[in-house]
Enzyme design. Structure first.
Site, mmCIF file in Angstrom:
data_model
loop_
_atom_site.group_PDB
_atom_site.id
_atom_site.type_symbol
_atom_site.label_atom_id
_atom_site.label_comp_id
_atom_site.label_asym_id
_atom_site.label_seq_id
_atom_site.Cartn_x
_atom_site.Cartn_y
_atom_site.Cartn_z
ATOM 1 N N LYS A 39 0.843 -1.202 0.000
ATOM 2 C CA LYS A 39 0.000 0.000 0.000
ATOM 3 C C LYS A 39 0.879 1.253 0.000
ATOM 4 O O LYS A 39 2.072 1.173 0.320
ATOM 5 C CB LYS A 39 -0.892 -0.014 1.249
ATOM 6 N N TYR A 269 14.067 30.047 8.051
ATOM 7 C CA TYR A 269 12.876 30.750 8.537
ATOM 8 C C TYR A 269 12.745 30.704 10.058
ATOM 9 O O TYR A 269 12.969 29.665 10.672
ATOM 10 C CB TYR A 269 11.613 30.131 7.931
HETATM 11 C C1 LIG Z 1 -0.103 -1.722 6.806
HETATM 12 C C2 LIG Z 1 -0.717 -2.948 7.370
HETATM 13 C C3 LIG Z 1 0.061 -4.075 7.691
HETATM 14 C C4 LIG Z 1 1.586 -4.072 7.658
HETATM 15 O O1 LIG Z 1 2.075 -3.454 8.846
HETATM 16 P P1 LIG Z 1 3.644 -3.342 9.159
HETATM 17 O O2 LIG Z 1 3.695 -2.850 10.562
HETATM 18 O O3 LIG Z 1 4.201 -2.357 8.191
HETATM 19 O O4 LIG Z 1 4.214 -4.692 8.994
HETATM 20 C C5 LIG Z 1 -0.593 -5.228 8.080
HETATM 21 N N1 LIG Z 1 -1.942 -5.262 8.166
HETATM 22 C C6 LIG Z 1 -2.723 -4.187 7.901
HETATM 23 C C7 LIG Z 1 -4.186 -4.309 8.026
HETATM 24 C C8 LIG Z 1 -2.139 -2.995 7.512
HETATM 25 O O5 LIG Z 1 -2.911 -1.934 7.263
#
Ligand SMILES: *Cc1c(COP(=O)(O)O)cnc(C)c1O
Length: 381
Positions: A39, A269
């Site tokens: 994702k 800044y």
């Molecule tokens: C993003 C996500 C993961 C992966 O989590 P990590 O801590 O990056 O391993 C697993 N399950 C769900 C539902 C997520 O949204």
């Protein structure tokens, strides 16, 4: 790794590191399967790059938040199983079903998914999500029996096929907290209730990266791992290296200006910082538009392999590094690494300097920074 001549800003993505991390995590979790979360454009690394490298190294599934992210994988020709779990009323469930994308279902989506399946005359593959304590998505325990009943009806009509039952953990990055035990026991209870309703899923999945690495009792049939695959530690008190993980992103640029300023010169800044002696300053052409947090204070930067610190506020396009006393060797054009690679600087250190975590640092590297894919194993061969 040296960027190609002319590259002004680069996030160098090492597919060898991704493959290494998948294999390293697989050793922890076998015989459980592995879903790699790609994702948010593969946590900023490029979803396709990561998906291909992860599958190459033996990952079984890919995971996305949105159906649109999953469809992009299909459009690129990726045929591996994909689960998408975060939906809105606008989500195109029909497209998802047509492209063999599994759908996370927490409640309201069920009727829409079933309607899409009916119109296509193709059963939808779903993974039911139970909220065991995170308080985010997922069916509440109270709503679970009703959801199961409705699933059962759709199943009997051939509209729904339950492939998985899953939940997400809240505090797995702090392995000693008892809430994870509570979530696991609530999850087991939810599985039993599902079985009583005649719903048994082949894929029970719970663990994110921290649970994959620290809680074998959370592995079940599959783990869903993200941050570890990118070579980042999910734990505040453990380095990626100590977990055997290799950072897959190196953020690089070159020095865009060097100058000597007198004692008392204010920097950037707000003039939140003033040098207390004549100092050499280097200008780094990356700013918050590129994902460098504006909140970063005294953040580490490697120039020609030497560690320096940021001075003053990060601006939209740039920030300043204090090179110390005025007689510096640093020149315009010298190689800069913000984190990763041989710099010894972790995205986690940038997180600490910015009041956030490595997840956010890597994921927010901006669209103005081209991703350059490399394979250090090929380069070495
Ligand atoms: C993003 C996500 C993961 C992966 O989590 P990590 O801590 O990056 O391993 C697993 N399950 C769900 C539902 C997520 O949204």
């Amino acid at each position: 790794m040296v960027s190609p001549a002319g590259a002004e800003r680069t996030a160098l993505i090492d597919t060898a590191a991704i493959r290494h991390n998948v294999r390293t995590i697989a050793e922890f979790v076998r015989p459980a399967k592995m879903m790699v979360a790609v994702k948010a454009d593969g946590y900023g690394h490029g979803a396709l790059t990561v998906a291909r490298a992860a599958l190459d190294a033996g990952a079984d599934w890919l995971g996305t938040a949105h159906v649109t992210e999953a469809l992009a994988l299909r459009e690129a020709g990726i045929e591996a199983p994909v689960l998408a779990w975060l939906h809105t009323r606008g989500t195109d469930f029909a497209q998802a079903i047509e492209h063999h994308i599994d759908l996370g279902v927490s409640g309201w989506e069920l009727e829409e998914v079933a309607a899409a399946a009916a119109s296509l005359q193709t059963p939808a593959r779903i993974h039911l999500k139970i909220d065991t304590g995170l308080g985010r998505n997922g069916s509440t325990m109270a709503a679970w029996p009703d959801l199961l009943q409705r699933v059962r009806q759709h199943q009997e009509q051939g509209l729904i096929s339950v492939e998985g039952i899953f939940t997400h953990l809240a505090v797995a990055d702090e392995p000693d907290r008892r809430e994870t035990d509570e979530q696991l026991s609530a999850y087991r209870q939810a599985l039993e209730i599902a079985a009583e309703h005649g719903i048994v899923a082949d894929l029970r999945h719970v663990a994110n990266t921290p649970a994959a690495l620290s809680r074998p009792d959370a592995h079940f049939d599959m783990v869903r791992v993200g941050v570890g695959v990118y070579g980042q530690s999910p734990f505040a008190d453990r380095s990626a290296e100590s977990l055997g993980l290799k950072p897959a992103m190196e953020l690089r640029t070159t020095v865009s200006n060097v100058k000597v300023v007198p004692a008392g010169q204010g920097i950037s800044y707000g003039l939140t910082h003033r040098v207390d002696r004549p100092s050499a300053l280097a200008l780094i052409p990356l700013g918050y538009a590129d994902g460098i947090p504006r909140s970063a204070v005294h953040a580490p930067v490697s120039i020609n392999g030497t560690l320096y610190r940021s001075a003053g506020r990060v601006a939209m396009d740039q920030f300043v590094v204090d090179l110390g006393p005025a007689d510096t060797d640093v020149q315009v054009g010298d190689e800069v690494t913000i984190f990763g690679g041989a710099s010894g600087i972790s995205a986690a250190e940038w997180g600490t300097a910015s009041g956030t975590i490595n997840y956010e640092i890597i994921t927010r590297i901006g669209a103005r920074v081209p991703r350059e894919v490399t394979d250090t194993s090929a380069a070495a061969a």
